[in-house]
Enzyme design. Structure first.
Site, PDB file in Angstrom:
ATOM      1  N   TYR A  78       0.834  -1.194   0.000  1.00 43.12           N
ATOM      2  CA  TYR A  78       0.000   0.000   0.000  1.00 43.12           C
ATOM      3  C   TYR A  78       0.869   1.244   0.000  1.00 43.12           C
ATOM      4  O   TYR A  78       2.052   1.201   0.311  1.00 43.12           O
ATOM      5  CB  TYR A  78      -0.986   0.016   1.180  1.00 43.12           C
ATOM      6  CG  TYR A  78      -0.362   0.326   2.525  1.00 43.12           C
ATOM      7  CD1 TYR A  78      -0.265   1.638   2.977  1.00 43.12           C
ATOM      8  CD2 TYR A  78       0.123  -0.688   3.346  1.00 43.12           C
ATOM      9  CE1 TYR A  78       0.306   1.917   4.206  1.00 43.12           C
ATOM     10  CE2 TYR A  78       0.684  -0.413   4.570  1.00 43.12           C
ATOM     11  CZ  TYR A  78       0.773   0.899   4.999  1.00 43.12           C
ATOM     12  OH  TYR A  78       1.341   1.184   6.213  1.00 43.12           O
ATOM     13  N   CYS A  79       0.253   2.356  -0.390  1.00 46.63           N
ATOM     14  CA  CYS A  79       0.929   3.647  -0.413  1.00 46.63           C
ATOM     15  C   CYS A  79      -0.092   4.724  -0.080  1.00 46.63           C
ATOM     16  O   CYS A  79      -1.070   4.444   0.612  1.00 46.63           O
ATOM     17  CB  CYS A  79       1.594   3.892  -1.771  1.00 46.63           C
ATOM     18  SG  CYS A  79       0.441   4.010  -3.153  1.00 46.63           S
ATOM     19  N   SER A  80       0.100   5.944  -0.570  1.00 47.73           N
ATOM     20  CA  SER A  80      -0.832   7.014  -0.237  1.00 47.73           C
ATOM     21  C   SER A  80      -1.894   7.260  -1.301  1.00 47.73           C
ATOM     22  O   SER A  80      -2.896   7.910  -1.020  1.00 47.73           O
ATOM     23  CB  SER A  80      -0.068   8.320   0.039  1.00 47.73           C
ATOM     24  OG  SER A  80       0.686   8.684  -1.085  1.00 47.73           O
ATOM     25  N   GLY A  99      -2.246   4.700  -4.232  1.00 49.81           N
ATOM     26  CA  GLY A  99      -2.461   3.483  -5.001  1.00 49.81           C
ATOM     27  C   GLY A  99      -1.512   3.345  -6.173  1.00 49.81           C
ATOM     28  O   GLY A  99      -1.333   2.256  -6.704  1.00 49.81           O
TER      29      GLY A  99
END
Length: 160
Positions: free
Chosen positions: A115-117, A119
């Site tokens: 995951y990230c901030s 996508g």
């Protein structure tokens, strides 16, 4: 090989003048008259046949359920500063630009969620790990922002 894959992803999917961290949507190639090209049509047809959960976890409850199984490696592919500012409990930090150095830590059979901030970085990481033979990897498409918006807790670390 992972470094090459990530470089190609950045080259082909980052909008002009945007960095990987700010790019969200890959560019779409259109014909001069504004009509979809044959490639656009073929890609659209292919993508429409994929299951909705193909290589992605699309909701906070789905991620919570998967995490509750206790058999998932959760990887935050954001920068160390972003990770320290707030991450999902149990996640390890492997920034996208360092992911290639850590491939050996990931078993090809292990279920992995990135995951990230937004996508974007997690999608690039999923694609790159797939190329490295890690086929049990998915991205948490809603991102950490949706996790926080749902009222789920985040862990902060000193030095953020």
């Amino acid at each position: 090989m992972l470094t090459v894959a990530l470089s190609l992803c950045l080259l082909f999917f980052a909008p002009q003048g945007a960095s990987a961290a700010t790019a969200i949507v890959p560019p779409v190639v259109k014909a001069a008259a504004g009509e979809a090209t044959a490639i656009d049509s073929a890609v659209e047809q292919y993508l429409s046949k994929l299951p909705s959960d193909f290589r992605a976890i699309r909701s906070v409850p789905a991620l919570k359920s998967l995490l509750a199984s206790g058999n998932v490696l959760l990887i935050d592919v954001r920068t160390p500063a972003e990770y320290r500012a707030g991450h999902i409990a149990g996640a390890i930090n492997r920034p996208l630009n360092d992911l290639g150095r850590h491939v050996a830590e990931i078993s090809p059979e292990q279920e992995v969620v990135l995951y990230c901030s937004s996508g974007f970085r997690s999608a690039m990481g999923v694609m790159a790990l797939q190329l490295e033979g890690r086929h049990q990897v998915k991205g948490f498409a809603p991102s950490i922002e949706s996790w926080k918006a749902a009222g789920e807790p985040v862990v902060t670390t000193e030095g953020a």
